[in-house]
Every structure is written in C-alpha cells, then in structure tokens.
Scaffold this motif. Structure first.
Motif, PDB file in Angstrom:
ATOM      1  N   ASP A   1     -23.194  -3.385 -26.518  1.00 43.47           N
ATOM      2  CA  ASP A   1     -24.013  -4.558 -26.885  1.00 43.47           C
ATOM      3  C   ASP A   1     -23.183  -5.530 -27.709  1.00 43.47           C
ATOM      4  O   ASP A   1     -23.135  -6.723 -27.423  1.00 43.47           O
ATOM      5  CB  ASP A   1     -25.193  -4.130 -27.794  1.00 43.47           C
TER       6      ASP A   1
ATOM      7  N   ASN B   1     -36.294  -3.497 -32.160  1.00 44.79           N
ATOM      8  CA  ASN B   1     -36.026  -4.174 -30.889  1.00 44.79           C
ATOM      9  C   ASN B   1     -36.704  -3.491 -29.708  1.00 44.79           C
ATOM     10  O   ASN B   1     -36.971  -4.123 -28.689  1.00 44.79           O
ATOM     11  CB  ASN B   1     -34.515  -4.252 -30.643  1.00 44.79           C
ATOM     12  N   ASN B   2     -36.977  -2.190 -29.844  1.00 51.27           N
ATOM     13  CA  ASN B   2     -37.718  -1.507 -28.778  1.00 51.27           C
ATOM     14  C   ASN B   2     -39.090  -2.171 -28.622  1.00 51.27           C
ATOM     15  O   ASN B   2     -39.548  -2.433 -27.496  1.00 51.27           O
ATOM     16  CB  ASN B   2     -37.850  -0.016 -29.132  1.00 51.27           C
TER      17      ASN B   2
ATOM     18  N   ASP C   1     -38.685  -5.522 -26.897  1.00 50.79           N
ATOM     19  CA  ASP C   1     -38.644  -5.362 -25.425  1.00 50.79           C
ATOM     20  C   ASP C   1     -40.065  -5.348 -24.872  1.00 50.79           C
ATOM     21  O   ASP C   1     -40.355  -5.929 -23.817  1.00 50.79           O
ATOM     22  CB  ASP C   1     -37.971  -4.036 -25.040  1.00 50.79           C
TER      23      ASP C   1
ATOM     24  N   GLY D   1     -36.910   3.270 -30.358  1.00 44.78           N
ATOM     25  CA  GLY D   1     -35.782   3.343 -29.437  1.00 44.78           C
ATOM     26  C   GLY D   1     -34.613   4.040 -30.092  1.00 44.78           C
ATOM     27  O   GLY D   1     -34.803   4.984 -30.875  1.00 44.78           O
ATOM     28  N   THR D   2     -33.424   3.557 -29.804  1.00 48.57           N
ATOM     29  CA  THR D   2     -32.227   4.246 -30.288  1.00 48.57           C
ATOM     30  C   THR D   2     -31.972   3.984 -31.770  1.00 48.57           C
ATOM     31  O   THR D   2     -31.068   4.589 -32.337  1.00 48.57           O
ATOM     32  CB  THR D   2     -30.999   3.794 -29.483  1.00 48.57           C
TER      33      THR D   2
ATOM     34  N   ALA E   1     -34.605   7.706 -36.037  1.00 49.85           N
ATOM     35  CA  ALA E   1     -34.032   9.033 -36.246  1.00 49.85           C
ATOM     36  C   ALA E   1     -35.079   9.925 -36.889  1.00 49.85           C
ATOM     37  O   ALA E   1     -35.898   9.464 -37.684  1.00 49.85           O
ATOM     38  CB  ALA E   1     -32.809   8.936 -37.149  1.00 49.85           C
TER      39      ALA E   1
ATOM     40  N   ARG F   1     -42.628   8.905 -38.265  1.00 57.96           N
ATOM     41  CA  ARG F   1     -43.615   8.819 -39.359  1.00 57.96           C
ATOM     42  C   ARG F   1     -44.803   7.980 -38.891  1.00 57.96           C
ATOM     43  O   ARG F   1     -44.731   7.288 -37.889  1.00 57.96           O
ATOM     44  CB  ARG F   1     -42.966   8.145 -40.573  1.00 57.96           C
TER      45      ARG F   1
ATOM     46  N   ASP G   1     -36.349   2.628 -22.874  1.00 60.34           N
ATOM     47  CA  ASP G   1     -35.042   3.127 -23.329  1.00 60.34           C
ATOM     48  C   ASP G   1     -35.027   4.628 -23.584  1.00 60.34           C
ATOM     49  O   ASP G   1     -34.223   5.338 -22.989  1.00 60.34           O
ATOM     50  CB  ASP G   1     -34.571   2.357 -24.572  1.00 60.34           C
TER      51      ASP G   1
HETATM   52  N1  LIG Z   1     -29.112  -4.013 -29.231  1.00 62.26           N
HETATM   53  C1  LIG Z   1     -29.620  -4.890 -28.360  1.00 62.26           C
HETATM   54  O1  LIG Z   1     -29.264  -6.020 -28.331  1.00 62.26           O
HETATM   55  C2  LIG Z   1     -30.638  -4.477 -27.431  1.00 62.26           C
HETATM   56  C3  LIG Z   1     -31.503  -3.447 -27.786  1.00 62.26           C
HETATM   57  N2  LIG Z   1     -32.528  -3.158 -27.014  1.00 62.26           N
HETATM   58  C4  LIG Z   1     -33.601  -2.338 -27.509  1.00 62.26           C
HETATM   59  O2  LIG Z   1     -33.470  -2.133 -28.871  1.00 62.26           O
HETATM   60  C5  LIG Z   1     -33.699  -0.770 -29.202  1.00 62.26           C
HETATM   61  C6  LIG Z   1     -33.043  -0.431 -30.485  1.00 62.26           C
HETATM   62  O3  LIG Z   1     -33.604  -1.294 -31.408  1.00 62.26           O
HETATM   63  P1  LIG Z   1     -33.502  -1.103 -32.970  1.00 62.26           P
HETATM   64  O4  LIG Z   1     -32.112  -0.793 -33.336  1.00 62.26           O
HETATM   65  O5  LIG Z   1     -34.124  -2.268 -33.597  1.00 62.26           O
HETATM   66  O6  LIG Z   1     -34.346   0.187 -33.243  1.00 62.26           O
HETATM   67  P2  LIG Z   1     -35.797   0.677 -32.749  1.00 62.26           P
HETATM   68  O7  LIG Z   1     -35.562   1.993 -32.166  1.00 62.26           O
HETATM   69  O8  LIG Z   1     -36.536  -0.324 -32.006  1.00 62.26           O
HETATM   70  O9  LIG Z   1     -36.618   0.803 -34.113  1.00 62.26           O
HETATM   71  C7  LIG Z   1     -36.083   1.157 -35.279  1.00 62.26           C
HETATM   72  C8  LIG Z   1     -37.247   1.023 -36.248  1.00 62.26           C
HETATM   73  O10 LIG Z   1     -37.818   2.282 -36.372  1.00 62.26           O
HETATM   74  C9  LIG Z   1     -37.958   2.607 -37.724  1.00 62.26           C
HETATM   75  N3  LIG Z   1     -37.727   4.030 -37.823  1.00 62.26           N
HETATM   76  C10 LIG Z   1     -36.576   4.705 -37.726  1.00 62.26           C
HETATM   77  N4  LIG Z   1     -36.775   6.017 -37.741  1.00 62.26           N
HETATM   78  C11 LIG Z   1     -38.111   6.185 -37.869  1.00 62.26           C
HETATM   79  C12 LIG Z   1     -38.937   7.318 -37.965  1.00 62.26           C
HETATM   80  N5  LIG Z   1     -38.454   8.572 -37.930  1.00 62.26           N
HETATM   81  N6  LIG Z   1     -40.269   7.126 -38.066  1.00 62.26           N
HETATM   82  C13 LIG Z   1     -40.778   5.879 -38.123  1.00 62.26           C
HETATM   83  N7  LIG Z   1     -40.023   4.764 -38.043  1.00 62.26           N
HETATM   84  C14 LIG Z   1     -38.711   4.919 -37.916  1.00 62.26           C
HETATM   85  C15 LIG Z   1     -37.002   1.749 -38.483  1.00 62.26           C
HETATM   86  O11 LIG Z   1     -37.592   1.370 -39.651  1.00 62.26           O
HETATM   87  P3  LIG Z   1     -36.888   1.619 -41.053  1.00 62.26           P
HETATM   88  O12 LIG Z   1     -36.766   3.094 -41.166  1.00 62.26           O
HETATM   89  O13 LIG Z   1     -35.563   0.950 -40.963  1.00 62.26           O
HETATM   90  O14 LIG Z   1     -37.835   1.024 -41.992  1.00 62.26           O
HETATM   91  C16 LIG Z   1     -36.821   0.560 -37.554  1.00 62.26           C
HETATM   92  O15 LIG Z   1     -37.720  -0.451 -37.909  1.00 62.26           O
HETATM   93  C17 LIG Z   1     -33.190  -0.046 -28.010  1.00 62.26           C
HETATM   94  O16 LIG Z   1     -33.721   1.251 -27.925  1.00 62.26           O
HETATM   95  C18 LIG Z   1     -33.646  -0.958 -26.898  1.00 62.26           C
HETATM   96  O17 LIG Z   1     -34.987  -0.687 -26.564  1.00 62.26           O
HETATM   97  C19 LIG Z   1     -32.754  -3.884 -25.784  1.00 62.26           C
HETATM   98  O18 LIG Z   1     -33.599  -4.946 -26.095  1.00 62.26           O
HETATM   99  C20 LIG Z   1     -31.493  -4.408 -25.174  1.00 62.26           C
HETATM  100  C21 LIG Z   1     -30.736  -5.205 -26.149  1.00 62.26           C
END
Ligand SMILES: NC(=O)C1=CN([C@@H]2O[C@H](COP(=O)(O)OP(=O)(O)OC[C@H]3O[C@@H](n4cnc5c(N)ncnc54)[C@H](OP(=O)(O)O)[C@@H]3O)[C@@H](O)[C@H]2O)[C@@H](O)CC1
Ligand SMILES: Nc1ncnc2c1ncn2[C@@H]1O[C@H](COP(=O)(O)OP(=O)(O)O)[C@@H](O)[C@H]1O
Ligand SMILES: [K+]
Length: 520
Positions: free
Chosen positions: A15, A60-61, A64, A128-129, A132, A136, A160
């Motif tokens: 990316d 970002n998930n 999408d 999404g990715t 971890a 919650r 994803d």
């Molecule tokens: N890169 C690109 O350009 C593209 C990426 N793309 C898409 O993006 C996705 C990756 O997106 P991403 O990195 O924003 O993460 P994502 O998985 O949506 O959410 C993370 C959120 O989850 C949270 N969180 C974490 N752990 C948690 C838990 N155990 N329990 C609860 N919450 C938890 C965390 O919150 P925090 O802990 O930081 O407060 C954060 O807010 C990828 O899978 C694909 O679909 C496509 O669009 C193509 C272009």
C-alpha cells in the motif's frame, strides 16, 4: 500457477509503495469496494432490490463498507449501514466515505441488530488487518448479532478478513466472524490459508488492488492440482524399476504391523520402482501378506539392549540399496529406536524421512537434529510430535523457522499442513478433509513422500505430495462418507487422486501413452 501468500504487514508495505507512486488511499478504497460489490452480487445473484446490511467499524475496513454501500445503491440494491462505534468516531478516509454516503442520500442505523432485520446478505466491515487480539465491545456484540443472522441462513461476505481472525498467524479470537465469502484485498494473506482461520473464511476471493509486483517475495505458497501434479514425478519412458526409485521403509516393531503396512502401501500406491519394508518378524509377515508388491525383511531386536547395535548396523547396511529411507511408523519407543534414529540422522548418506515414533526418538537426542548434515532430512510431525521438538507452544506459521534451525524440511501436519524447506520455501496445503483425521493416514503420507523423493530430492515435491495426500483423503470421503474413512481407503484413493490432479479422465482404449512433455 502457485498462489503467493503474504503477511498483512507486507500488504501494508505494498500500500505504502503504491502511495509513494502517487496512488491515493481513496482510489485503493474505491477499488476495494468494487471487489466487495462484485462478491455480494456473485453470492446473491442480481443486485436490484437486494437488501444488503453492512456493519462497519471505525477503521479503513469500515471505510471500505461505506464505499460499498454507495456502489450497491448505484446498482439498485438497498444498503443498510451501521457504524457500530457511532458515526462520530470516524476520522480520515472513513469519515470522507461516511460523508459521501450521507450526501448520496444514505442513512445510518445505530444498532447492528436493527440494521440486520430483513437482510438478504450481510457484509462484515468491522475489523480488518489493523485489529489485534480479542474484539472488544461494541465489535463483540456486533459479531454476535452477525452470527445470529447467519444462523438464520443469511450469508456473510467478509471484507479483507473475517473480523476476529488474525491474517498473519491464522489464529481466531473467541468471538470472530464466520464468513461465506472473504474478499482478501491487495494480495492473499497467509493466515487466512491456515487453520483455524481457514474455516472462518468460506470461499477466498482475491481483490486485486494493483499493488502487488512480481518482485514481491511471498512468505508462503499455495499449490493447486496442476501445480502439484507438475512437481510430482512422471516415469521417464524406457525406465527400468531401479531407475524409478527404491524406497526402504523402517517401521513396525513387534505388534505394530498396521503402521508398517500403511506406510508401505503409501509408497506402493504413489508409484515407485521398488519398495522394501524392514520390520520386526511378526510385522514383516503382516506387511508381506497385505502388500505383495513390496519386498520385506526383518531387522534385529531393537528392544534387546545388548543387540540393538547389530540391528542398527543391519538397517544402515540395507539402506545402501535404497534411494530414500522412511523411518518411524510403528517403530516403537525406547533406547533401541532412539539409537537407530540417531544413527540414521548422523550416518545415512541418503535422503531420510522421519515420521511418528522416529520424530519422538529425535526429541530424545536433540543434538542430532541441530548437527550439520549433508543428506536431506524430512520430518513429518503432527502437532503433538512437533511440540516435543520445539520449546514452547507450536505455531505452524513458524514452520519455516523450525526448518531453518534444523536444516530439515518440516511437514507440520494437521488441517492446512504447512511444509517448510530449509532453503526458505514454505507451502500451505489447500487440500484435505477432516476425513483424514483418523489413525494411520499420516503413515500413508510418509510412504508417499518416500516414493516421491526416490526419483529426485526436490523439496517442493514434498509439498506437492502433501497436496496429493489431501486430495486422496477427499476422494476417499467422496466415495464413502467423511465420517467413515479409514486410512486404508486413503491409500486406495492415492492413484485416482493423482489422475484427477492431472486432469486425466482415465485410460482411453487406443490412446497413446502420455509423455511428460505433452502434459506441460
Ligand atoms: N491501507 C489502505 O490504504 C487500504 C486499506 N484497506 C482496508 O483497511 C483495512 C485496515 O484498516 P485499518 O488499518 O484502519 O484497521 P481496521 O482493521 O479497519 O480497524 C482498526 C480499528 O480497530 C480498532 N481495534 C483494533 N483492535 C481491536 C480490538 N481487539 N477490538 C476492538 N477494536 C480494535 C482500532 O482502534 P484503536 O484500538 O486504535 O482504538 C482501530 O480503530 C484493511 O483490512 C482493508 O479493509 C482497503 O481500503 C484498501 C486500502
Ligand atoms: N481436520 C483435518 N483436515 C485435513 N487434514 C487433516 C485433518 N486432521 C488431520 N489431517 C491430516 O491427516 C494426517 C494425520 O496424520 P497423523 O496425525 O500422523 O496420523 P497417524 O499418526 O495416525 O498416521 C496428516 O496428513 C494431517 O495433515
Ligand atoms: K472484516
């Protein structure tokens, strides 16, 4: 072509590289949404009037998912969207997507349960990715609501990764989504091919984002039937039986003839010039009776403290006439088998396949495992056997580290067997069935691996053989019932599984015998 598999971190680097080249994150998200839209319509048929519920998280998930909602509306579907963390939690690109959705006339429903009412298809855009660990709340509750809806027969498309699934290690959180289709974005993520994650993905579809380049080095590969067939030996025209390979199987201590029979059958059914089984006297008679194609002989008494040196010397001498030695099935445990395995590992100048009790014996003499060696060593442990070889818990996604540490090819067996060779190549097996989870199927596999390596020690062939064995398990399950497959039936199915992998409908009267060059 083998499918390359990457870690989520690698996909993130792809990316970033695309961004450096001027592709915007927005453009990638729109491409991702396009793939999701196609998957929803492929699953449900015609889009017009289709009721699609999309549950979004704040990352970002979720972005999408909001882009998907707009696209589905454009083709006449009715999208219902819920941002489970609340729409005010969105920032950056997901917030931009929310605003586009609202500007398009879309609305947001505040509770997942309410959003799911009347859905024909649901889409998991929760995590999404970037996530971890154990999901919650409010994700946890949303995942439960999605599962309840799926239990009523509403299919789930995962964006994803199914939320709660770790796309690197293949582990699954206690609360995680089970999808019917998973659209994996950018490149296939290795963890989704591993179990238990694989069982949560349903059909795996790759959504190409144009970020993968030929030079990207995958962490693992997945073979299909054709790949595996091409890697496996094909007898050269005019070969005589010695040239088609000679396998020596050292198996079957007193009272353990079954494992010896199955390993010998595995080698015979996989097709090789000559198979000899060395077993304790009673077991040898059983092998001779059950597998007339094999030669049989006995080794001395490995249980006899004073005499096991003679038995070891006898096995080593007989190994001189073999191209490959397979040791372990039903070999028994104790000082004798351990001394034999140590001698084979340290002194045999032939490729050596160690399974079952031989792997257990090796755990008793770990120094033999790490000593430098010239011959190819293949270990085929199931999870319990592997646990005896490694310190700490077994992680099959670390098979390549084990292979490098031991200078051995490691076949970490189980659903989604991982094969890793010491030169750094790794394969995740896509074939197989729970029908294989029955005593003795591993013995069949070790014999097959011996047969395949007898012609040529190409370690990719080990992964191809694992794939073949999985197909034999599937074929046996189709002929019988997955709950009623015995290891002997898997051995029976080995030849037909190979023919199917080759796309061969079977012999046709008068047809010329195919040559390998015609088949490539
Ligand atoms: N890169 C690109 O350009 C593209 C990426 N793309 C898409 O993006 C996705 C990756 O997106 P991403 O990195 O924003 O993460 P994502 O998985 O949506 O959410 C993370 C959120 O989850 C949270 N969180 C974490 N752990 C948690 C838990 N155990 N329990 C609860 N919450 C938890 C965390 O919150 P925090 O802990 O930081 O407060 C954060 O807010 C990828 O899978 C694909 O679909 C496509 O669009 C193509 C272009
Ligand atoms: N649920 C499953 N799905 C697919 N393959 C499986 C499953 N469970 C086991 N297998 C396969 O079955 C074989 C079992 O081998 P192993 O445990 O060594 O059996 P045994 O020691 O009884 O011969 C391995 O090839 C493994 O990969
Ligand atoms: K998801």
């Amino acid at each position: 072509m083998p499918t390359p598999l990457f870690t989520p971190a690698q996909v993130r680097e792809m990316d970033a590289r695309a961004f450096d080249r001027g592709t915007s994150a927005d453009a990638l998200m729109e491409r991702a949404a396009g793939h999701l839209e196609r998957a929803v319509r492929d699953l449900a048929g015609y889009g017009y009037g289709l009721r699609v519920t999309i549950l979004c998280g704040k990352g970002n998930n979720g972005g999408d998912g909001l882009a998907l909602a707009r696209r589905l509306t454009d083709v006449g579907a009715r999208a219902t969207v819920c941002v489970v963390t609340g729409e005010e939690t969105l920032e950056g690109l997901p917030a931009v997507q929310r605003d586009r959705w609202l500007a398009r006339g879309g609305t947001l429903v505040s509770s997942p349960q309410e959003a799911l009412v009347g859905a024909d298809v649901t889409v998991d855009c929760l995590l999404g990715t970037g996530a971890a660990g154990e999901p919650r709340d409010p994700y946890r509750t949303a995942i439960a609501a999605l599962a309840a809806e799926r239990a009523q027969g509403t299919p789930v498309v995962a964006c994803d990764v199914p939320s709660g699934v770790d796309a690197e290690t293949g582990t699954v959180a206690e609360r995680a989504v089970t999808a019917d289709v998973t659209v994996t974005l950018g490149a296939e993520k290795v963890g989704l091919r591993m179990w238990p994650a694989r069982g949560r993905c349903g059909d795996l579809v790759t959504g190409d984002l144009g970020i993968l380049e030929r030079r990207d080095e995958p962490v693992a590969w997945s073979l299909d039937d054709r790949d595996a067939d091409h890697l496996l030996p094909f007898p050269p025209p005019g070969a005589h039986k010695r040239q088609r390979g000679r396998v020596l199987i050292v198996a079957g201590a007193q009272g353990m003839s079954g494992a010896a029979v199955l390993a010998t059958r595995g080698a015979v059914e996989a097709g090789v010039g000559l198979v000899t089984c060395l077993a304790a006297p009673g077991s040898r008679d059983a092998v001779a009776g059950a597998v007339p194609e094999a030669l049989t002989a006995t080794f001395g008494d490995l249980d006899d403290r004073d005499d096991h040196d003679a038995a070891v010397a006898d096995v080593l001498a007989r190994a001189q006439d073999a191209d490959v030695v397979v040791a372990g099935p039903g070999l028994g445990r104790g000082g004798g088998p351990t001394a034999l395995v140590r001698a084979l590992v340290e002194r045999l100048e032939r490729p050596l396949v160690l399974d079952a009790d031989a792997v257990n014996a090796l755990a008793e003499v770990p120094e033999a495992l790490t000593a430098p060696r010239a011959n190819a060593l293949v270990l085929t442990p199931h999870e319990g056997e592997l646990a005896r070889l490694v310190d700490g818990p077994v992680q099959r996604n670390r098979a390549s580290e084990y292979a490098a540490d031991w200078g051995a090819t490691v076949v970490a067996k189980g659903p989604g067997t991982v094969t890793a060779s010491p030169d750094g190549r790794t394969w995740v097996c896509a074939s197989g069935s729970v029908a294989l989870a029955t005593g003795g199927t591993g013995d069949v596999l070790s014999g097959m691996i011996g047969a395949v390596l007898a012609g040529d020690v190409d370690l990719a062939r080990v992964a191809a053989t694992v794939h073949w064995h999985g197909r034999a398990g599937e074929a046996a399950a189709a002929l019988r019932h997955p709950a009623a497959v015995r290891a002997g039936a898997v051995a029976d199915a080995v030849p037909t599984a190979r023919a199917r992998m080759a796309g061969d409908p079977g012999p046709r009267p008068g047809a010329p015998i195919p040559r390998p060059e015609d088949r490539r």
